[in-house]
Design a protein around this motif. Structure first.
Motif, mmCIF file in Angstrom:
data_model
loop_
_atom_site.group_PDB
_atom_site.id
_atom_site.type_symbol
_atom_site.label_atom_id
_atom_site.label_comp_id
_atom_site.label_asym_id
_atom_site.label_seq_id
_atom_site.Cartn_x
_atom_site.Cartn_y
_atom_site.Cartn_z
ATOM 1 N N PHE A 88 48.816 80.377 20.095
ATOM 2 C CA PHE A 88 47.700 79.756 20.511
ATOM 3 C C PHE A 88 47.819 78.126 20.796
ATOM 4 C CE2 PHE A 88 43.399 78.255 19.984
ATOM 5 C CZ PHE A 88 42.546 79.180 20.922
ATOM 6 N N VAL A 89 48.362 77.677 19.867
ATOM 7 C CA VAL A 89 48.311 75.992 20.193
ATOM 8 C C VAL A 89 49.565 75.906 21.523
ATOM 9 C CG1 VAL A 89 49.356 73.930 19.386
ATOM 10 C CG2 VAL A 89 48.092 75.398 17.792
ATOM 11 N N VAL A 90 50.511 76.604 21.622
ATOM 12 C CA VAL A 90 51.489 76.496 22.749
ATOM 13 C C VAL A 90 50.519 76.886 23.975
ATOM 14 C CG1 VAL A 90 53.640 76.873 23.728
ATOM 15 C CG2 VAL A 90 53.615 76.771 21.187
ATOM 16 N N ALA A 91 49.975 78.213 24.029
ATOM 17 C CA ALA A 91 49.222 78.513 24.888
ATOM 18 C C ALA A 91 48.194 77.351 25.543
ATOM 19 C CB ALA A 91 48.698 79.766 24.650
ATOM 20 N N VAL A 92 47.510 76.755 24.472
ATOM 21 C CA VAL A 92 46.489 75.840 24.826
ATOM 22 C C VAL A 92 47.009 74.641 25.672
ATOM 23 C CG1 VAL A 92 44.766 74.228 24.116
ATOM 24 C CG2 VAL A 92 44.685 76.300 23.123
ATOM 25 N N LEU A 93 48.398 74.163 25.095
ATOM 26 C CA LEU A 93 48.931 72.968 25.723
ATOM 27 C C LEU A 93 49.547 73.433 27.022
ATOM 28 C CD1 LEU A 93 50.972 71.621 22.664
ATOM 29 C CD2 LEU A 93 49.188 70.774 23.536
ATOM 30 N N LEU B 204 45.345 65.496 34.172
ATOM 31 C CA LEU B 204 45.918 65.720 32.832
ATOM 32 C C LEU B 204 44.792 65.476 31.888
ATOM 33 C CD1 LEU B 204 49.726 64.913 32.878
ATOM 34 C CD2 LEU B 204 48.724 67.327 33.028
ATOM 35 N N ALA B 205 44.128 64.152 32.078
ATOM 36 C CA ALA B 205 43.092 63.860 31.013
ATOM 37 C C ALA B 205 41.838 64.699 31.296
ATOM 38 C CB ALA B 205 42.755 62.320 31.447
ATOM 39 N N THR B 206 41.393 65.078 32.412
ATOM 40 C CA THR B 206 40.509 66.048 32.549
ATOM 41 C C THR B 206 40.786 67.409 31.682
ATOM 42 O OG1 THR B 206 41.118 66.959 34.507
ATOM 43 C CG2 THR B 206 39.761 64.885 34.544
ATOM 44 N N ALA B 207 41.917 67.859 31.646
ATOM 45 C CA ALA B 207 42.219 69.017 31.207
ATOM 46 C C ALA B 207 42.334 68.948 29.606
ATOM 47 C CB ALA B 207 43.593 69.504 31.433
ATOM 48 N N VAL B 208 42.547 67.775 29.185
ATOM 49 C CA VAL B 208 42.686 67.193 27.454
ATOM 50 C C VAL B 208 41.047 67.438 27.277
ATOM 51 C CG1 VAL B 208 43.008 65.515 26.018
ATOM 52 C CG2 VAL B 208 44.837 66.412 27.622
ATOM 53 N N ILE B 209 40.300 66.853 27.989
ATOM 54 C CA ILE B 209 38.906 66.688 27.577
ATOM 55 C C ILE B 209 37.944 68.109 27.623
ATOM 56 C CG2 ILE B 209 36.385 65.855 28.533
ATOM 57 C CD1 ILE B 209 38.186 63.952 27.241
ATOM 58 N N GLY B 210 38.652 69.128 28.492
ATOM 59 C CA GLY B 210 38.292 70.387 28.451
ATOM 60 C C GLY B 210 38.659 71.197 27.104
ATOM 61 N N VAL C 160 48.162 75.483 28.955
ATOM 62 C CA VAL C 160 47.034 75.599 29.972
ATOM 63 C C VAL C 160 46.602 74.002 30.539
ATOM 64 C CG1 VAL C 160 44.442 76.212 30.028
ATOM 65 C CG2 VAL C 160 46.126 77.772 29.145
ATOM 66 N N VAL C 161 46.762 73.246 29.425
ATOM 67 C CA VAL C 161 46.265 71.843 29.775
ATOM 68 C C VAL C 161 47.039 71.286 30.978
ATOM 69 C CG1 VAL C 161 46.172 69.497 29.184
ATOM 70 C CG2 VAL C 161 45.415 71.339 27.667
ATOM 71 N N ALA C 162 48.671 71.538 30.549
ATOM 72 C CA ALA C 162 49.696 71.188 31.638
ATOM 73 C C ALA C 162 49.376 71.653 32.988
ATOM 74 C CB ALA C 162 50.974 71.358 31.263
ATOM 75 N N SER C 163 49.152 73.010 33.080
ATOM 76 C CA SER C 163 49.115 73.714 34.376
ATOM 77 C C SER C 163 47.806 73.546 34.960
ATOM 78 C CB SER C 163 49.112 75.552 34.236
ATOM 79 O OG SER C 163 48.220 75.741 33.253
ATOM 80 N N LEU C 164 46.725 73.286 34.413
ATOM 81 C CA LEU C 164 45.547 73.111 34.990
ATOM 82 C C LEU C 164 45.513 71.683 35.427
ATOM 83 C CD1 LEU C 164 42.743 74.936 33.205
ATOM 84 C CD2 LEU C 164 44.026 75.674 35.193
#
Length: 256
Positions: A137-142, A104-110, A144-148
């Motif tokens: 857009f904010v919800v979609a980014v969150l 999850l941290a790697t997705a946050v860094i992305g 994406v972070v969770a799913s990836l």
């Protein structure tokens, strides 16, 4: 609630560690800017609409994917080099729960890369920073972070048995962002690639973020992307347990 708090604290810890890695900084910040620059000029020559915003979002999604891919493989490798991989596997919690905060941290860094490409478009190419649906857009980014991040757990489970996990990461980088339609439209790919694209959380995540930026139905794509991420989470949990047992039986867990 205690488990969720533990995951949150672990994500922050690993995100801080990754943000001080020169390799992660290059992957998350420099590479997407190069891709975004090339894509903008190519799209402008082709006369595509929304070229700058598409290039910025697409290159930013590439940054998230690259960070998860190399971060998941690199996380296992770093634990090997630091001599802490065995300690993680011997922890009272399940191995999947120990590695989930790392992925999850790697997705946050992305997300650094996604924001950097948007700012790059504004500063260098004069792109008007007009997000059609900012809240979505904010919800979609969150999402994406969770799913990836959950997809990264599945990848990390495969990397446990590989002394050189970066070899697999290098192999998966280019095909996945092509099949996900991050910069290249899926309509130009051969028909046989459609089933492969449909089962990737990256495909639906990129589509949701792009639709939120340009205007479009965000929630169906985001829902499918998060759903596929949950499938990866379950598969990664089962795979991590099995891979750990096999690595222990073969005495290959700590090999570097």
């Amino acid at each position: 609630m205690g488990r969720l708090r533990w995951v949150w604290v672990a994500v922050l810890l690993h995100a801080k560690q990754l943000s001080r890695s020169p390799l992660e900084i290059v992957i998350s910040l420099v590479d997407p800017l190069v891709y975004a620059t090339l894509a903008v000029y190519l799209f402008r020559v082709g006369g595509e609409r929304h070229s700058v915003i598409e290039a910025a979002v697409g290159a930013g999604m590439m940054a998230v994917w690259a960070s998860v891919l190399f971060g998941s493989g690199g996380a296992v490798q770093r634990q090997r080099w630091q001599g802490t991989l065995e300690l993680l596997m011997l922890a009272p919690r399940r191995p999947a729960l120990c590695f989930l905060p790392i992925t999850l941290a790697t997705a946050v860094i992305g997300v650094y890369g996604l924001l950097a490409t948007l700012l790059w478009g504004v500063v260098v190419f004069g792109m008007p920073l007009q997000i059609a649906n900012p809240s979505a857009f904010v919800v979609a980014v969150l999402g994406v972070v969770a799913s990836l991040g959950m997809m990264g757990l599945l990848l990390a489970s495969l990397f446990v048995l590989l002394p050189n996990a970066n070899a697999l990461a290098n192999t998966l980088s280019y095909p996945v962002w092509m099949l996900s339609g991050m910069l290249v439209s899926l309509s130009v790919l051969p028909g046989w690639t459609t089933p492969l694209s449909d089962v990737l959380p990256t495909t639906w995540g990129a589509r949701a973020v792009r639709q939120a930026a340009e205007g479009g139905p965000v929630w169906p794509s985001l829902g499918v992307g998060v759903g596929l991420g949950l499938v990866c989470l379950v598969a990664g949990t089962v795979s991590m347990t099995r891979m750990e047992r096999r690595a222990r039986a073969a005495a290959t867990l700590g090999l570097a």
